[in-house]
Scaffold this active site. Structure first.
Site, PDB file in Angstrom:
ATOM      1  N   SER A   1      -6.616  -1.935   1.745  1.00  0.00           N
ATOM      2  CA  SER A   1      -6.899  -1.285   0.462  1.00  0.00           C
ATOM      3  C   SER A   1      -7.305  -2.282  -0.603  1.00  0.00           C
ATOM      4  CB  SER A   1      -5.685  -0.473  -0.013  1.00  0.00           C
ATOM      5  OG  SER A   1      -5.424   0.584   0.867  1.00  0.00           O
TER       6      SER A   1
ATOM      7  N   GLU B   1       0.815  -1.212   0.000  1.00  0.00           N
ATOM      8  CA  GLU B   1       0.000   0.000   0.000  1.00  0.00           C
ATOM      9  C   GLU B   1       0.852   1.267   0.000  1.00  0.00           C
ATOM     10  OE1 GLU B   1      -3.753  -0.412   2.474  1.00  0.00           O
ATOM     11  OE2 GLU B   1      -2.548  -2.045   3.278  1.00  0.00           O
TER      12      GLU B   1
ATOM     13  N   SER C   1     -11.304  10.285   0.562  1.00  0.00           N
ATOM     14  CA  SER C   1     -11.483   9.036   1.297  1.00  0.00           C
ATOM     15  C   SER C   1     -12.739   9.094   2.164  1.00  0.00           C
ATOM     16  CB  SER C   1     -10.267   8.754   2.175  1.00  0.00           C
ATOM     17  OG  SER C   1      -9.108   8.527   1.395  1.00  0.00           O
TER      18      SER C   1
END
Length: 382
Positions: A209, A29, A350
């Site tokens: 993720s 990530e 986000s």
């Protein structure tokens, strides 16, 4: 009370808190962490804080990173990456203060000054899993977010579920598969998965993720999905598919002795037909692939219950600072907890900051609050 800061040299005023923003890292990530850092570096109040961006290359080297955040944007064809450098940044205690030191071969190390708090914007292993938190604890340095144990539990989808069950939270049917189990008796694993029923989701136990996650609709697809997940982690969690709406809730540590604060819950919907689930591309690459509705269109009593359960999950793992808690909301009105993220995606788009924005707390204010909480939290066993 706010953390006391030492006066600036040759002045009678209190200096600005120095915040080291740490991002990149060794996990898969890495790119997501860079994008998160771009959002924070672009919004943090530099009139209030002295900010030092520090990137961690995939080799593990700490380097001084550029203040220009444009190079940390995420595109489908070019993932941002911290490159190794001649100079290495280290954190050391000198004269009772936590100092950043820059060193290079055959040169005299240079002091960058004291650090009051580290903002570790690291996702996945070697950052979100308690490892960097342990390093900061060893150096007696304040930092944003959960401590060592909470970070480790929140990273491991297996032990996370064990803790949730112990706290009375409802989790879906699942199977934890270790490296030894798969290598010594794969047929037993296949039979156990078959009993869960299809579809199932095969996941690395300690990744995020949506890295390495596959939806599996039949036993014939299982081995390939396990091979894919094992590229990210040799320990796996295989979860039975749950028919339900995906509801998320953002949690923020309370000040002082106050309990966790929760946002209005949000609901994720994936636009278009190219995504079977909320995968990496939908989260970060394609614009408008994922849509958040906040507050979620669910009954008022369900909203209240989501917020209550999110706070319970936060306390169950011993989280601090911030977390995002994800649930499935079924047609029967059940709320089945999926996971907690102790360092959720934190770009302006986000879900965590979007839910707080919809609940009245803006992005820059959220960053400021997290730094405040870290500055006022004691170091030590957590």
């Amino acid at each position: 009370m706010p953390h006391d800061l030492t006066p600036a040299p040759d002045s009678g005023s209190v200096r600005k808190p120095r915040v080291a923003v740490l991002f990149g890292g060794r996990s898969s990530e890495h790119a997501v962490s860079c994008v998160t850092a771009a959002g924070v570096l672009g919004a943090i109040d530099t009139e209030k804080y002295d900010v030092i961006p520090i990137g961690i290359a995939k080799t593990g080297q700490w380097v001084l990173a550029a203040q220009d955040t444009t190079q940390w944007s995420l595109a489908a064809t070019a993932l941002p990456e911290i490159q190794p450098a001649d100079q290495t940044v280290t954190l050391a205690e000198i004269g009772g203060e936590h100092q950043l030191i820059v060193a290079a071969p055959n040169t005299v190390p240079q002091e960058l000054g004291a650090v009051d708090v580290v903002f570790p914007l690291l996702h996945g292993p070697f950052g979100e899993d308690g490892t960097i938190q342990g390093l900061l604890e060893l150096s007696n340095t304040r930092y944003v977010g959960a401590g060592v144990l909470a970070s480790a539990v929140g990273m491991d989808k297996h032990y996370m579920k064990v803790v949730f069950e112990a706290a009375g939270l409802q989790v879906g049917p699942y199977l934890a598969v270790t490296d030894r189990q798969w290598l010594t008796d794969p047929e037993a694993v296949r039979k156990a998965v078959d009993k869960l029923g299809f579809p199932v989701f095969v996941k690395p136990a300690r990744a995020g993720s949506s890295m390495g996650i596959s939806k599996v609709d039949s036993l014939a697809e299982l081995d390939a999905a396990i091979d894919e997940a094992r590229q990210h982690d040799l320990k796996l969690v295989i979860e039975a598919g749950i028919v339900g709406r995906e509801i998320e809730c953002a949690v923020l540590e309370g000040r002082g002795t106050a309990g966790p604060r929760t946002s209005m819950p949000g609901e994720i919907s994936v636009a278009g037909g190219s995504h079977e689930f909320y995968d990496f591309t939908a989260k970060y690459v394609e614009d408008n692939a994922a849509v958040l509705s906040c507050p979620a269109d669910i009954p008022e009593e369900a909203i209240a219950r989501v917020r209550e359960l999110a706070a319970t999950a936060f306390d169950a793992v011993g989280a601090e600072g911030l977390s995002r808690v994800d649930f499935f909301y079924t047609a029967a009105g059940e709320l089945i907890i999926n996971e907690i993220n102790t360092m959720p995606g934190f770009t302006p788009k986000s879900m965590y900051p979007q839910m707080w924005a919809a609940s009245g707390l803006g992005y820059a204010e959220l960053i400021d609050e997290l730094i405040y909480l870290a500055l006022n939290r004691k170091t030590g066993l957590r």
